[in-house]
Design an enzyme around this catalytic site. Structure first.
Site, PDB file in Angstrom:
ATOM      1  N   LEU A   1       0.852  -1.180   0.000  1.00  0.00           N
ATOM      2  CA  LEU A   1       0.000   0.000   0.000  1.00  0.00           C
ATOM      3  C   LEU A   1       0.892   1.234   0.000  1.00  0.00           C
ATOM      4  O   LEU A   1       1.965   1.227   0.616  1.00  0.00           O
ATOM      5  CB  LEU A   1      -0.909   0.031   1.239  1.00  0.00           C
ATOM      6  CG  LEU A   1      -2.009  -1.037   1.326  1.00  0.00           C
ATOM      7  CD1 LEU A   1      -2.733  -0.934   2.666  1.00  0.00           C
ATOM      8  CD2 LEU A   1      -2.995  -0.909   0.180  1.00  0.00           C
ATOM      9  N   ASP A   2       0.451   2.300  -0.670  1.00  0.00           N
ATOM     10  CA  ASP A   2       1.217   3.537  -0.712  1.00  0.00           C
ATOM     11  C   ASP A   2       1.401   4.104   0.695  1.00  0.00           C
ATOM     12  O   ASP A   2       0.640   3.790   1.619  1.00  0.00           O
ATOM     13  CB  ASP A   2       0.508   4.583  -1.579  1.00  0.00           C
ATOM     14  CG  ASP A   2       0.403   4.161  -3.030  1.00  0.00           C
ATOM     15  OD1 ASP A   2       1.192   3.286  -3.452  1.00  0.00           O
ATOM     16  OD2 ASP A   2      -0.452   4.704  -3.743  1.00  0.00           O
ATOM     17  N   LYS A   3       2.370   4.982   0.824  1.00  0.00           N
ATOM     18  CA  LYS A   3       2.675   5.588   2.127  1.00  0.00           C
ATOM     19  C   LYS A   3       1.453   6.235   2.753  1.00  0.00           C
ATOM     20  O   LYS A   3       1.200   6.101   3.951  1.00  0.00           O
ATOM     21  CB  LYS A   3       3.799   6.617   1.966  1.00  0.00           C
ATOM     22  CG  LYS A   3       4.222   7.283   3.267  1.00  0.00           C
ATOM     23  CD  LYS A   3       5.359   8.275   3.032  1.00  0.00           C
ATOM     24  CE  LYS A   3       5.751   8.961   4.337  1.00  0.00           C
ATOM     25  NZ  LYS A   3       6.859   9.940   4.134  1.00  0.00           N
TER      26      LYS A   3
END
Length: 261
Positions: free
Chosen positions: A103-105
């Site tokens: 998952l993205d930051k």
């Protein structure tokens, strides 16, 4: 309990199923001191002594964790600058595991961890078509034509093929001033006191691929800028909302089955 030799070696992190089959056929694996060259031979993982290159291979029980990822940490084992998802695990729990996908930051929600390579393959490879659903808030609006495009597939970057058909459900739509107490993020880019009439929309997007920043790019292709994103399900498995952000727990047998419904 019996298990195929190649599966045992794969689950014990000797290599991928394809690689360990080569090791076996090359005579590099012994069962109770005897070289065996048939990958499908069955062994007892608790009592038979398996050796690879004359070193005993220890069997590792498979574990599966559900993790509620908070925003602000990156999906990596270590990083010199940012906090990572592994910083939330204790040393015993994190031994030998890896994240399944990423998952993205700034994205929150459901992230899985395991030490089972085949499990990751079943979930993450595009041909498996395992659906993942995300809840979002975005600046902009979604009209019927926009939803139709997302459902049929869109081009999200030059040179990339059309995305696979998706499912889109609009939850709320209107202007920021009507939903400002529901868009729960500390800093909302592009919104200030003079922009209370900015159009906003929330909803659920379900995809069966895993391209980089795919949800954000798909919504951008129809004029929406994502400002909040949370993965809420993978396959038939829903995020346990009782898990606080940064917490994790074992998956139950029923939940494991739901992943592949």
């Amino acid at each position: 309990m019996n298990m195929r030799l190649d599966k045992f070696l794969t689950q014990s992190s000797v290599g991928t199923r394809k690689v360990v089959r080569t090791y076996i056929k090359d005579g590099l694996v012994k069962i109770n001191g005897q070289v065996k060259m048939e990958p499908s031979i069955e062994i007892d993982e608790y009592f038979d002594v398996i050796e690879y290159l004359d070193k005993v291979v220890e069997y590792t029980e498979k574990v599966y964790y559900m993790f509620n990822k908070p925003a602000g940490c990156i999906t990596a084992r270590r990083d010199k600058i940012n906090k990572t998802v592994f910083d939330f695990f204790n040393n015993d729990s994190s031994k030998g595991i890896f994240h399944v996908g990423r998952l993205d930051k700034d994205t929150e929600g459901l992230l899985l961890f395991t030490n089972d390579g085949e499990f990751e393959h079943k979930l993450m490879y595009p041909e498996k078509h395992v659906e993942k659903t995300y809840f979002f808030w975005a600046l902009g609006s979604l009209e019927e034509e926009d939803k139709r495009k997302l459902e049929q597939g869109v081009y999200i970057s030059k040179g990339e093929i059309l995305t696979k058909p998706a499912k889109i459900k609009v939850d709320k739509q209107g202007v920021y001033k009507d939903f400002k107490h529901e868009i729960y993020i500390d800093k909302l880019n592009n919104i200030d006191s003079g922009q209370y009439n900015q159009a906003v929309v929330s909803g659920y997007l379900t995809i069966s691929e895993g391209r980089k920043h795919q949800v954000k790019r798909m919504l951008k292709s129809v004029g929406c800028k994502v400002v909040y994103l949370k993965r809420i399900s993978i396959g038939g498995l829903m995020l346990d909302e009782s898990l606080e952000k940064g917490q994790y727990r074992f998956l139950t047998d029923i939940e494991l089955e739901k992943l592949f419904e």
